[in-house]
Design a protein around this motif. Sequence first.
Motif, short mmCIF file in Angstrom:
data_model
loop_
_atom_site.label_atom_id
_atom_site.label_comp_id
_atom_site.label_asym_id
_atom_site.label_seq_id
_atom_site.Cartn_x
_atom_site.Cartn_y
_atom_site.Cartn_z
N GLN A 196 0.82 -1.22 0.00
CA GLN A 196 0.00 0.00 0.00
C GLN A 196 0.86 1.27 0.00
N ILE A 197 2.16 1.12 0.18
CA ILE A 197 3.05 2.28 0.27
C ILE A 197 3.34 2.83 -1.12
N PHE A 248 11.47 -4.75 14.11
CA PHE A 248 10.84 -5.82 13.34
C PHE A 248 11.61 -7.13 13.47
N SER A 249 10.91 -8.22 13.28
CA SER A 249 11.51 -9.55 13.39
C SER A 249 12.38 -9.85 12.17
N TYR A 250 13.15 -10.90 12.26
CA TYR A 250 14.00 -11.34 11.16
C TYR A 250 13.13 -11.64 9.93
N GLU A 251 12.03 -12.32 10.15
CA GLU A 251 11.13 -12.66 9.05
C GLU A 251 10.57 -11.40 8.39
N GLU A 252 10.24 -10.40 9.21
CA GLU A 252 9.73 -9.15 8.66
C GLU A 252 10.82 -8.41 7.87
N HIS A 253 12.06 -8.51 8.33
CA HIS A 253 13.16 -7.91 7.57
C HIS A 253 13.30 -8.58 6.20
N LEU A 254 13.10 -9.88 6.16
CA LEU A 254 13.16 -10.58 4.87
C LEU A 254 12.04 -10.10 3.95
N ILE A 255 10.85 -9.89 4.51
CA ILE A 255 9.73 -9.37 3.73
C ILE A 255 10.06 -7.99 3.18
N MET A 256 10.62 -7.12 4.03
CA MET A 256 10.98 -5.77 3.58
C MET A 256 12.08 -5.81 2.54
N GLN A 257 13.07 -6.68 2.75
CA GLN A 257 14.17 -6.80 1.80
C GLN A 257 13.65 -7.19 0.42
N GLU A 258 12.74 -8.14 0.39
CA GLU A 258 12.14 -8.57 -0.87
C GLU A 258 11.33 -7.45 -1.51
N TRP A 259 10.57 -6.72 -0.67
CA TRP A 259 9.72 -5.65 -1.18
C TRP A 259 10.54 -4.52 -1.81
N PHE A 260 11.65 -4.15 -1.14
CA PHE A 260 12.49 -3.07 -1.66
C PHE A 260 13.22 -3.55 -2.90
#
Length: 125
Positions: free
Chosen positions: A83-84, A113-125
């Motif tokens: 949504q960003i 944020f958790s490690y899993e959330e960092h992976l989500i953000m890394q993929e998103w960026f």
Amino acid sequence: MQKLCFSHSSRRKTKQIDYLNWKKEKLSTFIVMDKPTVSISKSKYNHSPIYSWNTISHPFLTKLRAELYPNDKKSVSIEWLNQIDELALAVWYLDDGTQNKRYGTISLATNCFSYEEHLIMQEWF
């Protein structure tokens, strides 16, 4: 038991007052203050003024907080990231970002944020 309603507060130093006022304009539906609250930084190195706007408590903000803080812990999901837009990313950077002029990089504060959330953000960026 009474249900809690949440509010939002934005704080900035003098050099960021234009950004703070821009956010106030965007959140004007929830802000009833005429002027920002001014306090003095209690840092042992800096005693500059800090300006803040506070919203009223409102069910919309409570719902938004519940979505972003499930179990009272800040969380991020791919649904939220999708949504960003450019403006939302700029606001995220202005609120939680830093610039390293020496290396020409920027970063976002994501330590909560958790490690899993960092992976989500890394993929998103």
